[in-house]
Scaffold this motif. Structure first.
Motif, PDB file in Angstrom:
ATOM      1  N   THR A   5       0.829  -1.202   0.000  1.00  0.00           N
ATOM      2  CA  THR A   5       0.000   0.000   0.000  1.00  0.00           C
ATOM      3  C   THR A   5       0.862   1.250   0.000  1.00  0.00           C
ATOM      4  N   ILE A   6       1.911   1.241   0.802  1.00  0.00           N
ATOM      5  CA  ILE A   6       2.797   2.404   0.888  1.00  0.00           C
ATOM      6  C   ILE A   6       3.510   2.643  -0.443  1.00  0.00           C
ATOM      7  N   PHE A   9       1.096   4.045  -2.983  1.00  0.00           N
ATOM      8  CA  PHE A   9       0.865   5.467  -2.730  1.00  0.00           C
ATOM      9  C   PHE A   9       2.027   6.307  -3.253  1.00  0.00           C
ATOM     10  N   ASP A  13       1.646   9.180  -6.002  1.00  0.00           N
ATOM     11  CA  ASP A  13       1.967  10.527  -5.543  1.00  0.00           C
ATOM     12  C   ASP A  13       3.133  11.107  -6.334  1.00  0.00           C
ATOM     13  N   THR A  52      -1.083  18.720   6.005  1.00  0.00           N
ATOM     14  CA  THR A  52      -0.979  17.445   6.714  1.00  0.00           C
ATOM     15  C   THR A  52      -1.578  17.554   8.111  1.00  0.00           C
ATOM     16  N   TYR A 126      -5.072  16.046  -0.918  1.00  0.00           N
ATOM     17  CA  TYR A 126      -5.197  15.383   0.377  1.00  0.00           C
ATOM     18  C   TYR A 126      -6.581  14.745   0.532  1.00  0.00           C
ATOM     19  N   PHE A 130      -5.504  10.612  -0.544  1.00  0.00           N
ATOM     20  CA  PHE A 130      -5.218   9.898   0.697  1.00  0.00           C
ATOM     21  C   PHE A 130      -6.265   8.842   1.056  1.00  0.00           C
ATOM     22  N   PHE A 133      -6.014   5.160  -0.084  1.00  0.00           N
ATOM     23  CA  PHE A 133      -4.978   4.261   0.429  1.00  0.00           C
ATOM     24  C   PHE A 133      -5.122   3.975   1.925  1.00  0.00           C
ATOM     25  N   GLN A 145      -2.263   6.888   9.747  1.00  0.00           N
ATOM     26  CA  GLN A 145      -2.067   6.605   8.326  1.00  0.00           C
ATOM     27  C   GLN A 145      -2.030   7.906   7.524  1.00  0.00           C
ATOM     28  N   THR A 146      -2.921   8.822   7.867  1.00  0.00           N
ATOM     29  CA  THR A 146      -2.951  10.120   7.185  1.00  0.00           C
ATOM     30  C   THR A 146      -1.647  10.870   7.400  1.00  0.00           C
ATOM     31  N   PHE A 149       1.115   9.319   5.210  1.00  0.00           N
ATOM     32  CA  PHE A 149       1.004   9.715   3.806  1.00  0.00           C
ATOM     33  C   PHE A 149       1.398  11.180   3.629  1.00  0.00           C
ATOM     34  N   HIS A 153       4.424  12.414   1.281  1.00  0.00           N
ATOM     35  CA  HIS A 153       4.182  13.401   0.228  1.00  0.00           C
ATOM     36  C   HIS A 153       5.152  14.576   0.360  1.00  0.00           C
TER      37      HIS A 153
END
Length: 204
Positions: A5-6, A9, A13, A52, A126, A130, A133, A145-146, A149, A153
């Motif tokens: 998943t990472i 992303f 991104d 963020t 965002y 986001f 994922f 998790q947010t 990410f 980013h």
């Protein structure tokens, strides 16, 4: 959260970050104007740090879902880009020109933060990217998790914009005429993006 998943992303991104836009234009202009592009990149990343924090607090969704707030942000961001682009367009830089080195690092950072932080496209990134994922069953809190990410980013933005600014400076160092052309193009890009955002929001 899985490594797959990472990585997914990061790939998506990265495609968005390497797409030229207002951030690129500012990084290029700063690379031509200053002794170092680092303050400009720090500013750009700081703008996304603000998003963020808002995203982790859950405020990004609230802002994005409010037509009034989103319109206000868009108009402010568009006006800022128009002002910044007009300044770059009317005062095109040459690498290392004395008048271009006068700006303090603090002012360069603030302009960079304004460029990314007032760009509603950053807010929408965002909101739209986001959630795709975030895995509620991953065992990680959604806020964590947010935050991850957001940090990833910001790291990608920092690396890409630093490379863009440094390359612009190195490649154009011995070509003052070309540097002025690129500087004018950067200013025109800011004006075009600001105008597009303004027309898009007001027309909507």
């Amino acid at each position: 959260m899985s490594l797959t998943t990472i990585v997914a992303f990061l790939l998506v991104d990265l495609l968005l970050v390497i797409t030229p836009g207002a951030d690129w234009a500012y990084a290029i202009a700063a690379g031509l104007r200053g002794r170092s592009v680092l303050p400009a990149v720090i500013g750009l990343v700081a703008g996304y740090a603000g998003y963020t924090v808002l995203a982790v607090a859950g405020l990004v969704v609230i802002v994005a879902s409010s037509a009034g707030l989103l319109t206000g942000l868009t108009i402010t961001g568009a006006a800022y880009l128009l002002w910044l682009g007009f300044g770059v367009l009317t005062r095109p830089a040459t690498v290392g020109a004395a008048e271009d080195l006068a700006d303090s690092p603090g002012r360069v950072i603030l302009r960079g933060a304004g460029t990314s932080g007032l760009n509603p496209k950053g807010l929408l990134l965002y909101v739209s990217l986001f959630p795709q994922f975030i895995d509620a069953s991953a065992g990680w809190p959604v806020a964590a998790q947010t935050a991850l990410f957001g940090v990833l980013h910001m790291a990608l933005c920092g690396v890409v914009y630093l490379v863009v600014g440094v390359l612009a400076r190195i490649v154009l160092a011995a070509k003052p005429q070309a540097a002025r052309v690129v500087s004018r193009v950067s200013g025109a890009m800011m004006i075009a993006i600001g105008g597009f955002l303004l027309v898009e929001r007001l027309a909507g």
